[in-house]
Design a protein around this motif. Structure first.
Motif, short mmCIF file in Angstrom:
data_model
loop_
_atom_site.label_atom_id
_atom_site.label_comp_id
_atom_site.label_asym_id
_atom_site.label_seq_id
_atom_site.Cartn_x
_atom_site.Cartn_y
_atom_site.Cartn_z
N ASP A 246 0.86 -0.70 0.14
CA ASP A 246 -0.26 -0.04 0.38
C ASP A 246 0.69 0.86 -0.19
N ALA A 247 1.63 1.17 0.14
CA ALA A 247 2.55 2.19 0.46
C ALA A 247 2.91 3.02 -0.81
N GLY A 248 3.95 1.40 -0.89
CA GLY A 248 4.31 1.52 -2.66
C GLY A 248 3.57 2.37 -3.67
N ILE A 249 2.24 1.55 -3.31
CA ILE A 249 0.60 2.23 -4.52
C ILE A 249 0.92 3.46 -4.29
N GLY A 250 0.53 4.25 -2.19
CA GLY A 250 0.80 5.79 -2.58
C GLY A 250 1.85 5.97 -2.99
N LEU A 251 2.93 6.16 -3.45
CA LEU A 251 3.86 6.56 -3.98
C LEU A 251 3.46 6.83 -5.89
N SER A 252 3.24 5.45 -6.24
CA SER A 252 2.39 5.61 -7.24
C SER A 252 1.96 6.69 -8.15
N VAL A 253 -0.01 6.73 -6.80
CA VAL A 253 -0.70 7.71 -7.26
C VAL A 253 -0.55 8.55 -7.15
N SER A 254 0.79 9.90 -6.57
CA SER A 254 0.77 10.49 -6.29
C SER A 254 1.65 10.53 -6.94
N ILE A 301 -4.92 9.32 4.47
CA ILE A 301 -3.62 9.61 3.99
C ILE A 301 -3.56 9.36 2.29
N TRP A 302 -4.56 9.20 1.96
CA TRP A 302 -4.99 8.87 0.29
C TRP A 302 -5.03 10.68 -0.01
N PHE A 303 -6.12 11.81 0.70
CA PHE A 303 -6.14 12.09 0.17
C PHE A 303 -4.96 13.61 0.03
N TRP A 304 -4.52 13.31 0.96
CA TRP A 304 -2.61 14.21 1.40
C TRP A 304 -1.82 13.56 -0.17
N VAL A 305 -2.19 12.25 -0.12
CA VAL A 305 -1.28 12.08 -1.11
C VAL A 305 -1.79 11.93 -2.97
N VAL A 306 -3.02 12.31 -3.08
CA VAL A 306 -3.56 13.24 -4.38
C VAL A 306 -3.16 14.32 -3.61
N ILE A 307 -3.13 15.62 -3.23
CA ILE A 307 -2.84 16.95 -2.73
C ILE A 307 -1.21 17.24 -3.13
#
Length: 396
Positions: A246-254, A301-307
């Motif tokens: 999920d952490a890697g996907i977080g970077l990927s989404v960002s 956290i997903w909101f902040w990753v997008v921002i």
């Protein structure tokens, strides 16, 4: 011009564009593929926070140190052949570095950074030379493809490690494939093409120009934030309780979100008097996203990753835009690009290194978050100065 000639020219342009986009696709995976498996690398090779920080810093440092070599290499063998050589060396390094022990991993990572530095300096010149009437649009397009490559590497490296039975070496080595695909397409677009071997030598240095330094420091400091995110965001999110995938996907989404803002920010700013408002918006979104990822409750956290992604796509594309709009001609733009990327990426290297050192000293991310906030404030200051409607190399 005959219909056959028009068709031939269109086919050649399409092949050149394809080559540019495949090269752009390889400008970040060598970097963003490391951070999702950084903890596994540290465990296998006994690297502490300092060693991991150095590993994330080396490619960024050599992006800057090798950028000045790009014009010299281009003068010796031609711009297009220089891109071909750098891409081929990158492909070789990516398959070798995971299997060469600690020394090989570090050496391969710095060589990969050097290759990307050369490619990154030369590619905008190829776009301006071969597509002069569409340079700004195509710069946005290859920036979006660059972000796509970065996102793909960030999001799929950890799942591939799991698919390979926990083998992080294979998960890193697989990124040699897109590099060799780029080599093939770049080689094809060279066939029969008239290539100037010796570009015009720059008339004079811009190192005494205040505006050039403002552009350079904006480029370098926003890159410092970007490479801090590339190198450490998955680790930060894992330390805050997210699973590794999920952490890697977080970077990927960002990074994926960056694709949209990387295209939109220059397009919107082109309809404004200058670039200051767009730069300010992009930097503020970046700072808010960083603070949210470090300090906000993990549930959001997903909101902040997008921002964060929306902001960083804008800050990066505006940095590339400034290289063009702050110069009156393409020769000056090329000199500004060499200065901004050479000095800027060297400055950028201290971001991920500083983050790793602070984490190693304090054993949490609270102080590191303050460090990122200070850099963001500096980015805003230099960005507002660089965004004024002025030109480098002119008396003011």
């Amino acid at each position: 011009m005959t219909q056959a000639a028009v068709t031939s020219r269109s086919s050649s342009a399409l092949l050149t564009l394809t080559g540019i986009l495949f090269v752009a696709l390889n400008l970040r995976p060598a970097l963003t593929s490391v951070s999702p498996v950084l903890k596994r690398i540290g465990e296998t090779l006994a690297l502490g926070s300092f060693g991991q920080g150095v590993l994330t810093t080396l490619p960024v440092l050599f992006l800057g140190l090798c950028a000045p070599l790009a014009p010299q290499l281009a003068r010796r063998i031609g711009v297009d052949r220089a891109v071909l050589v750098a891409t081929a060396v990158l492909g070789a390094v990516l398959v070798l570095r995971p299997y060469s022990g600690t020394v090989g991993l570090f050496a391969g990572t710095l060589i990969a950074g050097g290759c990307i530095g050369v490619m990154g300096v030369l590619l905008p010149g190829v776009v301006k030379r071969d597509f002069p009437s569409s340079a700004s649009v195509l710069t946005g397009l290859y920036t979006a493809v660059l972000c796509l490559g970065a996102s793909a590497a960030a999001g799929t490296t950890e799942p591939m490690r799991l698919a390979f039975g926990g083998d992080w070496q294979a998960a890193l080595a697989i990124w040699t494939i897109p590099a060799w695909v780029a080599v093939v397409f770049w080689w094809l677009q060279l066939d029969g093409k008239h290539i100037p071997r010796r570009p015009t030598k720059p008339a004079r240095s811009l190192f005494r120009d205040p505006l050039a330094w403002q552009v350079t420091l904006y480029m370098g400091l926003q890159s410092s934030l970007s490479y801090s995110v590339f190198g450490w965001l998955p680790t930060i999110l894992q330390d805050r309780g997210m699973p590794a995938v999920d952490a890697g996907i977080g970077l990927s989404v960002s990074i994926m979100i960056q694709i949209g803002s990387a295209i939109a920010a220059p397009w919107i700013s082109s309809r404004m008097r200058d670039q200051r408002a767009m730069i300010a918006l992009a930097v503020l979104l970046t700072g808010a996203g960083l603070m949210g990822c470090v300090y906000a409750p993990i549930g959001g956290i997903w909101f902040w990753v997008v921002i964060l992604g929306a902001g960083q796509g804008g800050t990066f594309s505006m940095a590339l835009t400034l290289l063009a709009v702050r110069a009156r001609d393409h020769e000056t733009a090329a000199r500004l690009s060499g200065m901004a990327q050479g000095v800027g990426y060297t400055v950028a290297a201290f971001g991920p290194l500083g983050l790793g050192l602070l984490h190693g000293i304090f054993h949490d991310w609270q102080v590191a978050g303050v460090f990122l906030a200070v850099i963001a404030c500096a980015v805003l200051g230099f960005g507002l100065a660089a965004g004024r409607p002025l030109y480098v190399g002119e008396a003011r």
